[in-house]
Design a protein around this motif. Structure first.
Motif, PDB file in Angstrom:
ATOM      1  N   PHE A 123      -0.934   3.424  -5.952  1.00 33.49           N
ATOM      2  CA  PHE A 123       0.392   2.882  -5.679  1.00 33.49           C
ATOM      3  C   PHE A 123       1.363   3.250  -6.809  1.00 33.49           C
ATOM      4  O   PHE A 123       1.143   2.867  -7.964  1.00 33.49           O
ATOM      5  CB  PHE A 123       0.333   1.363  -5.516  1.00 33.49           C
ATOM      6  N   LEU A 126       3.079   1.027 -10.141  1.00 34.62           N
ATOM      7  CA  LEU A 126       2.317  -0.224 -10.185  1.00 34.62           C
ATOM      8  C   LEU A 126       2.262  -0.773 -11.606  1.00 34.62           C
ATOM      9  O   LEU A 126       2.288  -1.987 -11.821  1.00 34.62           O
ATOM     10  CB  LEU A 126       0.896   0.024  -9.656  1.00 34.62           C
ATOM     11  N   TYR A 324       3.742  -1.356  -0.482  1.00 27.37           N
ATOM     12  CA  TYR A 324       3.106  -2.553  -1.043  1.00 27.37           C
ATOM     13  C   TYR A 324       2.990  -3.642   0.023  1.00 27.37           C
ATOM     14  O   TYR A 324       1.959  -4.317   0.124  1.00 27.37           O
ATOM     15  CB  TYR A 324       3.918  -3.071  -2.231  1.00 27.37           C
ATOM     16  N   PHE A 335      -3.039  -6.867  -6.677  1.00 26.15           N
ATOM     17  CA  PHE A 335      -1.628  -6.800  -7.058  1.00 26.15           C
ATOM     18  C   PHE A 335      -1.289  -7.979  -7.969  1.00 26.15           C
ATOM     19  O   PHE A 335      -0.585  -7.835  -8.977  1.00 26.15           O
ATOM     20  CB  PHE A 335      -0.722  -6.852  -5.814  1.00 26.15           C
TER      21      PHE A 335
END
Length: 342
Positions: A123, A126, A324, A335
């Motif tokens: 991702f 991040l 996300y 996360f």
């Protein structure tokens, strides 16, 4: 096809090991590691590293092997095969799963093909910084990821720094608009490809060995990687613009075959674990030195190093927020762990 590839890989690795044991510097047994596991018995483990000897990962690997031998008073020896002698990263992962290779090192990108949890590193934006990444890796996130490895017959030993991945292009990229529509080489990674589509980029998966010629011939407009690889692979010679987007921080991983791990005593496992964790600091120190040299090489070549502003990074991050949201159910807990590590 997967079964055929595995069979071929086994045959190739067996041939390499036989050649090394008959005259190569690495030594090693041709048909499996010498691993009796009993008190007083000598144990020889094989380790596969795809980087060359002077690369930070390999330097740390050699120190790890020396430290294991020291802590075990010579009862455990690790034969290190660098430069991809035993195969690429995917092959290393596959053969470590089956115990053909005892210990391997690979980027967590390819590992995500085997263990879904490692997709967390795909991702963009991040992690705010290197410190943020390592705060997360020193938290419960490490235990979460290491536990998930065991389901695929792997044991996590240590994380290695791989810097921040940024864009390098034929034409200057100073903001998101400059990047839109460009064909950018990416790793074969589904989440990353989705993210680049969100940015308006045309992601083009290519093998690392194909990138240089693809840049030369205009097949792609650029690529993305850390500056060490940008220089080491010669891409700085053709793509003269390096934009410090720092959009990804994908660490490396040192791991062991669960079969090999389970054959060791608890004391021997503790030695392996201690030496592996100690090697993290060595690898980061070596990585910093290598990065300084790479930056100097690119600057002396007259390349354009473009610092992306915080506001531009924020714009990039906003453009991938939908990704996300899409994966919240899958990666939501991680996360949260990463957010708490800031």
């Amino acid at each position: 096809m997967s079964k055929i590839r595995n069979i071929v890989s086994v045959l190739l690795i067996t041939a390499v090991l036989a050649a090394c044991s008959s005259g190569g510097e690495s030594g090693g047994e041709a048909n499996g590691s010498t691993n009796e596991g009993a008190a007083g018995e000598l144990i020889t483990l094989r380790l596969s590293e795809t980087q060359v000897d002077d690369y930070p990962d390999a330097v740390a690997i050699y120190e790890f092997a020396d430290r294991v031998e020291e802590l075990s008073e010579g009862s455990i020896t690790i034969d290190v095969y660098t430069g991809g002698q035993l195969g690429d990263e995917v092959t290393t992962i596959e053969q470590t799963q089956t115990g053909i290779i005892d210990i391997g090192r690979a980027n967590t990108g390819p590992i995500s093909q085997f263990v879904d949890d490692f997709g967390i590193f795909s991702f963009p934006f991040l992690f705010d910084s290197r410190e943020h990444l390592w705060n997360a890796l020193d938290s419960s996130l490490r235990d979460t990821l290491f536990t998930s490895l065991e389901e695929q017959n792997l044991v996590g030993l240590a994380f290695y720094d791989a810097g921040a991945r940024s864009f390098y292009t034929m034409d200057p990229v100073e903001n998101l608009d400059d990047l839109r529509g460009k064909s950018i080489r990416v790793m074969q990674n589904d989440i990353l490809i989705e993210a680049f589509n969100e940015l308006g980029v045309s992601p083009t998966p290519l093998a690392a060995s194909e990138v240089y010629s693809a840049l030369q011939t205009g097949v792609v407009d650029g690529g993305e990687n850390n500056i060490n690889t940008y220089v080491a692979d010669g891409h700085y010679e053709v793509a003269k613009n390096f934009t410090t987007s720092e959009h990804l921080r994908i660490p490396g991983l040192l791991f062991m075959s669960k079969q090999s791990w389970d054959s060791l005593s608890e004391d021997q496992q503790e030695i392996i674990s201690q030496a592996a964790l100690e090697s993290e600091e060595t690898q980061m120190d070596e990585f910093d030195k290598y990065t300084e040299e790479s930056e100097r090489t690119a600057e002396e070549a007259g390349n354009n190093i473009i610092e992306l502003s915080d506001s531009d990074r924020a714009q990039f991050r906003e453009n991938v927020q939908g990704l996300y949201d899409k994966y919240e159910e899958t990666y939501g807990d991680m996360f949260t762990e990463i957010e708490n590590a800031k």
